[in-house]
Scaffold this active site. Structure first.
Site, PDB file in Angstrom:
ATOM      1  N   ASP A  67       0.855  -1.192   0.000  1.00  0.00           N
ATOM      2  CA  ASP A  67       0.000   0.000   0.000  1.00  0.00           C
ATOM      3  C   ASP A  67       0.890   1.241   0.000  1.00  0.00           C
ATOM      4  O   ASP A  67       2.120   1.137  -0.146  1.00  0.00           O
ATOM      5  CB  ASP A  67      -0.949   0.000   1.202  1.00  0.00           C
ATOM      6  CG  ASP A  67      -2.310   0.614   0.866  1.00  0.00           C
ATOM      7  OD1 ASP A  67      -2.338   1.821   0.572  1.00  0.00           O
ATOM      8  OD2 ASP A  67      -3.317  -0.105   0.863  1.00  0.00           O
ATOM      9  N   HIS A 121      -3.115   3.021  -4.452  1.00  0.00           N
ATOM     10  CA  HIS A 121      -2.483   2.520  -3.228  1.00  0.00           C
ATOM     11  C   HIS A 121      -1.074   2.008  -3.518  1.00  0.00           C
ATOM     12  O   HIS A 121      -0.666   0.954  -3.034  1.00  0.00           O
ATOM     13  CB  HIS A 121      -3.328   1.394  -2.607  1.00  0.00           C
ATOM     14  CG  HIS A 121      -4.639   1.853  -2.043  1.00  0.00           C
ATOM     15  ND1 HIS A 121      -4.765   2.408  -0.789  1.00  0.00           N
ATOM     16  CD2 HIS A 121      -5.885   1.853  -2.579  1.00  0.00           C
ATOM     17  CE1 HIS A 121      -6.039   2.715  -0.563  1.00  0.00           C
ATOM     18  NE2 HIS A 121      -6.737   2.405  -1.633  1.00  0.00           N
ATOM     19  N   GLU A 130     -10.468   2.396  -4.927  1.00  0.00           N
ATOM     20  CA  GLU A 130     -10.091   3.755  -4.546  1.00  0.00           C
ATOM     21  C   GLU A 130      -9.005   4.350  -5.438  1.00  0.00           C
ATOM     22  O   GLU A 130      -8.136   5.095  -4.976  1.00  0.00           O
ATOM     23  CB  GLU A 130      -9.650   3.789  -3.074  1.00  0.00           C
ATOM     24  CG  GLU A 130     -10.771   3.433  -2.108  1.00  0.00           C
ATOM     25  CD  GLU A 130     -10.356   3.504  -0.663  1.00  0.00           C
ATOM     26  OE1 GLU A 130     -11.214   3.828   0.172  1.00  0.00           O
ATOM     27  OE2 GLU A 130      -9.176   3.218  -0.360  1.00  0.00           O
ATOM     28  N   TYR A 136     -16.597  -4.277   8.557  1.00  0.00           N
ATOM     29  CA  TYR A 136     -15.358  -3.513   8.683  1.00  0.00           C
ATOM     30  C   TYR A 136     -15.011  -3.410  10.169  1.00  0.00           C
ATOM     31  O   TYR A 136     -15.477  -2.531  10.879  1.00  0.00           O
ATOM     32  CB  TYR A 136     -15.513  -2.141   8.027  1.00  0.00           C
ATOM     33  CG  TYR A 136     -15.018  -2.143   6.597  1.00  0.00           C
ATOM     34  CD1 TYR A 136     -15.399  -3.161   5.715  1.00  0.00           C
ATOM     35  CD2 TYR A 136     -14.160  -1.162   6.116  1.00  0.00           C
ATOM     36  CE1 TYR A 136     -14.938  -3.197   4.415  1.00  0.00           C
ATOM     37  CE2 TYR A 136     -13.697  -1.188   4.814  1.00  0.00           C
ATOM     38  CZ  TYR A 136     -14.080  -2.204   3.963  1.00  0.00           C
ATOM     39  OH  TYR A 136     -13.617  -2.243   2.674  1.00  0.00           O
ATOM     40  N   TRP A 179      -8.446  -2.984   8.411  1.00  0.00           N
ATOM     41  CA  TRP A 179      -7.500  -2.000   7.874  1.00  0.00           C
ATOM     42  C   TRP A 179      -6.742  -1.378   9.031  1.00  0.00           C
ATOM     43  O   TRP A 179      -7.318  -0.932  10.014  1.00  0.00           O
ATOM     44  CB  TRP A 179      -8.242  -0.948   7.065  1.00  0.00           C
ATOM     45  CG  TRP A 179      -9.029  -1.535   5.930  1.00  0.00           C
ATOM     46  CD1 TRP A 179     -10.382  -1.683   5.845  1.00  0.00           C
ATOM     47  CD2 TRP A 179      -8.491  -2.083   4.722  1.00  0.00           C
ATOM     48  NE1 TRP A 179     -10.725  -2.285   4.660  1.00  0.00           N
ATOM     49  CE2 TRP A 179      -9.583  -2.537   3.943  1.00  0.00           C
ATOM     50  CE3 TRP A 179      -7.198  -2.229   4.207  1.00  0.00           C
ATOM     51  CZ2 TRP A 179      -9.425  -3.124   2.684  1.00  0.00           C
ATOM     52  CZ3 TRP A 179      -7.043  -2.819   2.956  1.00  0.00           C
ATOM     53  CH2 TRP A 179      -8.135  -3.261   2.213  1.00  0.00           C
TER      54      TRP A 179
END
Length: 415
Positions: free
Chosen positions: A79, A128, A192, A296, A347
């Site tokens: 990332d 990323h 993203e 999440y 995350w």
């Protein structure tokens, strides 16, 4: 099979935990078990790209998840904050920061396999990717290749879609990754991507758009993955991608769904899971359920639960909310036949170590485990609340940091 025997033992262990009086006297209550999993794919995702987790910590995490019949561990290894996997052909990728050697990863794969867990690697592209661009700045777009790349601070940059060196590098990377992980999938992210300010302003990408007759920079995702995915397939793997529907929000019948049919997709964005379910069912893609509303696990269980390290206004996901998750969203069986399983994400921007990771996982990870294993008609919130306590006690005895599933009330001190 190995998995059936293992899960039988895990079930027996939970029965013993839940009936301590008989257990202490060396007895087992008469019980008949007729059991099978609702979904064959039951996953948790760790993110050592953001905060590195040593191999021993990953093994510790595997030991806990297998007790609740999770059978997949997704490792997000690259990332903007770091590149965590050794690539022998390109050692520059791991010159900065901690990383796993290939031997360490093979050892992790073996350790997990002994516990009926497969490890799926994730290497996020084309966004990323600052850790890659820090090592190879020439792989960025024309207007960003001279921008200083600071791993962990610079964000929102992408690999250039019209650069042969990008595809050559990733051919080497994916070939080595495929040799390390026997799992059938390689996860390539695809989420993203800030396309307009990268490909939309890049001279090279604009030239490629004209050549291909494209009118929108987003269409270059077809070209980009059209070059990447054959390498995945050549190495005997199937691609896995986040189901990214946020760039264009429109009715399903108007949406151009360009994912290849062999790509396993994971739904995740708030509010878009019903649309993702409809599109994947119609298009023929296998789907993994990880909707942000329920799975999440990096979201706090209560407001202001520990200081946030990167507080961007995360929504709260309580234990009860997590337990309400129905991976089939109440649809008829025929409309959820393409759903393969569930995935809980962790995350790690705000998870500096394994203690914080397990604290965010449990007890909500128990709710997700039940969602992945048990049919809705056999699930009950009141029953679950009673059953979690002996399990939380056992987790704490094993040194697992957990979030107590109720909010501590602070009474004012008497004067």
């Amino acid at each position: 099979t190995q998995g059936a025997i293992l899960y039988g033992l895990m079930t027996l262990d939970q029965i013993l935990l839940g009936d301590v009086c008989r257990t202490l006297s060396g007895k087992i209550a008469p019980v008949e078990i007729d059991d099978q999993p609702r979904f064959g794919y039951r996953s948790l995702m760790l993110d050592p790209a953001r905060h590195f987790l040593p191999s021993e910590d990953v093994k510790f995490y595997i030991d806990q998840m297998v007790r609740y019949k999770y059978n997949v561990l997704q490792l997000h290894q690259t990332d903007d904050q770091g590149w965590r996997i050794e690539i022998k052909k390109h050692p520059r990728l791991t010159e900065k920061g901690e990383f796993y050697t290939q031997e360490e990863l093979k050892d992790l794969v073996h350790y997990a396999a002994e516990r009926n867990v497969q490890i799926i690697p994730e290497l996020d592209i084309p966004g990323h990717t600052v850790a890659v661009l820090d090592a190879y700045p020439e792989l960025g777009c024309s207007h960003t290749d001279t921008i200083p790349k600071i791993v962990g601070e610079t964000v929102n940059l992408m690999l250039c879609a019209n650069n042969d060196k990008v595809y050559s590098l990733y051919k080497d990377i994916l070939t080595e990754v495929a040799s390390i992980f026997p799992a059938p999938y390689i996860h390539l992210g695809g989420d993203e991507a800030i396309i307009e300010t990268n490909w939309g302003k890049c001279e090279h990408c604009q030239s490629l758009m004209k050549q291909l007759g494209y009118t929108k920079p987003t269409e270059l995702m077809n070209y980009f993955f059209g070059k990447i995915l054959p390498v995945v397939r050549e190495n005997g793997k199937k691609p896995m991608l986040w189901c990214e529907l946020d760039n264009i929000r429109m009715p399903a019948h108007e949406y151009l769904f360009d994912y290849p049919k062999d790509a396993v997709l994971i739904t995740w964005r708030y509010g878009l899971t019903p649309l993702c379910m409809e599109l994947t069912a119609r298009h023929g893609n296998t789907l993994i359920m990880a909707p942000g509303e329920y799975t999440y696990l990096d979201y706090p269980q209560y407001k202001n639960d520990f200081p946030e390290f990167n507080n961007w206004g995360m929504p709260v996901t309580t234990l009860e909310t997590a337990y309400q998750f129905d991976p089939g969203y109440g649809l008829p069986a025929s409309q959820q036949a393409h759903i393969a399983g569930v995935n809980g994400t962790l995350w790690a921007e705000a998870m500096p170590d394994i203690n914080r990771v397990t604290y965010m996982t449990y007890p909500r990870g128990l709710a997700l485990a039940e969602a992945g294993w048990t049919q809705m008609e056999h699930r009950d919130w009141e029953s679950f609340k009673k059953r979690i306590y002996p399990n939380l006690s056992e987790l704490m005895k094993r040194g697992v940091s957990v979030r107590v599933p109720f909010e501590i009330v602070r009474y004012p001190q008497k004067r």
